[in-house]
Design a protein around this motif. Structure first.
Motif, PDB file in Angstrom:
ATOM      1  N   THR A   1       0.883  -1.156   0.000  1.00  0.00           N
ATOM      2  CA  THR A   1       0.000   0.000   0.000  1.00  0.00           C
ATOM      3  C   THR A   1       0.928   1.215   0.000  1.00  0.00           C
ATOM      4  O   THR A   1       2.030   1.164   0.539  1.00  0.00           O
TER       5      THR A   1
ATOM      6  N   LEU B   1      -8.516   3.048   0.505  1.00  0.00           N
ATOM      7  CA  LEU B   1      -8.003   2.568   1.789  1.00  0.00           C
ATOM      8  C   LEU B   1      -8.846   3.050   2.970  1.00  0.00           C
ATOM      9  O   LEU B   1      -8.830   2.439   4.031  1.00  0.00           O
TER      10      LEU B   1
ATOM     11  N   LEU C   1     -11.316  -2.211   0.999  1.00  0.00           N
ATOM     12  CA  LEU C   1      -9.996  -2.806   1.225  1.00  0.00           C
ATOM     13  C   LEU C   1     -10.097  -4.316   1.405  1.00  0.00           C
ATOM     14  O   LEU C   1      -9.298  -5.074   0.845  1.00  0.00           O
ATOM     15  N   ARG C   2     -11.081  -4.758   2.168  1.00  0.00           N
ATOM     16  CA  ARG C   2     -11.239  -6.206   2.367  1.00  0.00           C
ATOM     17  C   ARG C   2     -11.607  -6.896   1.045  1.00  0.00           C
ATOM     18  O   ARG C   2     -11.087  -7.976   0.733  1.00  0.00           O
TER      19      ARG C   2
ATOM     20  N   TYR D   1      -8.523  -7.380  -1.114  1.00  0.00           N
ATOM     21  CA  TYR D   1      -7.716  -8.559  -0.773  1.00  0.00           C
ATOM     22  C   TYR D   1      -8.345  -9.837  -1.308  1.00  0.00           C
ATOM     23  O   TYR D   1      -7.638 -10.736  -1.788  1.00  0.00           O
TER      24      TYR D   1
ATOM     25  N   LEU E   1       4.104  -8.347   2.797  1.00  0.00           N
ATOM     26  CA  LEU E   1       3.216  -7.191   2.793  1.00  0.00           C
ATOM     27  C   LEU E   1       3.980  -5.983   3.309  1.00  0.00           C
ATOM     28  O   LEU E   1       4.633  -6.063   4.366  1.00  0.00           O
TER      29      LEU E   1
ATOM     30  N   ASN F   1       3.110  -2.163   4.343  1.00  0.00           N
ATOM     31  CA  ASN F   1       2.123  -1.114   4.574  1.00  0.00           C
ATOM     32  C   ASN F   1       2.833   0.231   4.609  1.00  0.00           C
ATOM     33  O   ASN F   1       3.382   0.646   5.626  1.00  0.00           O
TER      34      ASN F   1
ATOM     35  N   SER G   1      -6.348   1.424   8.049  1.00  0.00           N
ATOM     36  CA  SER G   1      -6.014   0.681   6.828  1.00  0.00           C
ATOM     37  C   SER G   1      -4.835  -0.256   7.056  1.00  0.00           C
ATOM     38  O   SER G   1      -4.773  -1.339   6.476  1.00  0.00           O
TER      39      SER G   1
ATOM     40  N   SER H   1      -5.310  -4.187   6.524  1.00  0.00           N
ATOM     41  CA  SER H   1      -4.419  -4.781   5.534  1.00  0.00           C
ATOM     42  C   SER H   1      -3.618  -5.934   6.157  1.00  0.00           C
ATOM     43  O   SER H   1      -3.521  -7.029   5.587  1.00  0.00           O
TER      44      SER H   1
ATOM     45  N   GLU I   1      -6.087  -8.916   6.983  1.00  0.00           N
ATOM     46  CA  GLU I   1      -6.489  -9.708   5.816  1.00  0.00           C
ATOM     47  C   GLU I   1      -5.337 -10.569   5.297  1.00  0.00           C
ATOM     48  O   GLU I   1      -5.526 -11.734   4.931  1.00  0.00           O
TER      49      GLU I   1
END
Length: 260
Positions: free
Chosen positions: A20, A73, A79-80, A83, A96, A98, A126, A130, A133
């Motif tokens: 992100t 975001l 956002l979910r 993913y 990941l 962020n 977010s 993030s 998830e």
């Protein structure tokens, strides 16, 4: 043999890295470095992000692969759902980063509800969603993975007129520790990086402020602004396959600011 071992433990060849904030100053530098190390980049970004094309060109210039997916975001459902679409595309949860973040400066007594909502939504909520998830998918697959959150030196030292921003970055630091504590036994490592004063578009107005620069030269032992590239070694270490025992940590990259 030694050279193959060293290159192997730091190579991201064949890995996928979800980002992100990859279109921002810090994010684009890290995404490009990860691509050069062999990772395929999945960038979560706004559909109308004006820097989206620049990021794509930057990754392709280093012969990297990038997939750009769109969501807001600030919208948890968006956002979910994003993913879910990433997993449905066949992407693997491995790394990941962020990196999305926003900053507003205001004295404590003048901070507005809109500023609170914006910074809490982007810098805290977010990041939490993030990470959640991403971790849920790893847990369902019983696989290890790595999360890197971008904190800040203001996670440790609050500055003037940064009460909301400092609060959100303090939350990122504690969030990182909380997730790492719960998931360490599952092989999921959650760490953070705390950049100091970096030359990015977010700080451009301060870079041109001589008073601010003079102050930094007094406070930062390295006597310079940080560059986005200064974060790359720390990020690559945290993402590297050879790093299997560091979790809940925060690497401070600030030219000595916090240590002074």
């Amino acid at each position: 043999m030694a050279s193959e071992y060293l290159s192997g433990i730091f190579s991201l060849q064949g890995k996928s890295a979800i980002f992100t904030g990859a279109t921002g100053g810090l994010g684009s530098a890290l995404a490009s470095a990860f691509a050069q190390a062999g990772a395929s980049i999945i960038s979560i970004e706004l559909a109308d992000d004006p820097l989206s094309a620049d990021l794509k060109s930057k990754i392709e210039d280093v012969k990297g692969k990038i997939t750009q997916v769109h969501c807001d975001l600030r919208n948890p459902k968006s956002l979910r759902d994003c993913y879910q679409s990433i997993w449905e595309s066949g992407a693997e949860p491995e790394i990941l980063v962020n990196c999305a973040g926003v900053m507003k400066r205001n004295p404590c007594e003048n901070a507005t509800d809109d500023e609170l909502d914006l910074l809490l939504d982007v810098n805290v909520k977010s990041v939490y969603i993030s990470t959640q998830e991403f971790g849920r998918k790893l847990l369902s697959l019983k696989r290890p993975g790595k999360v890197i959150n971008i904190a800040s030196v203001t996670s440790y030292q609050a500055g003037f007129n940064t009460s909301v921003y400092s609060s959100t970055k303090g939350a990122v630091l504690q969030m990182t520790k909380a997730f790492s504590t719960e998931w360490a036994s599952k092989g999921i490592q959650v760490n953070s990086i705390a950049p100091g004063f970096m030359k990015t578009p977010m700080t451009s107005q301060y870079q041109d402020n001589q008073k601010m620069t003079d102050y930094l030269m007094m406070r930062v032992p390295a006597e310079r602004w940080g560059e986005p590239q200064d974060l790359i070694p720390a990020a690559l270490f945290l993402a590297a396959p050879g790093n299997t025992f560091t979790t809940g940590a925060c690497i401070i990259v600030d030219g000595g600011f916090c240590g002074k």
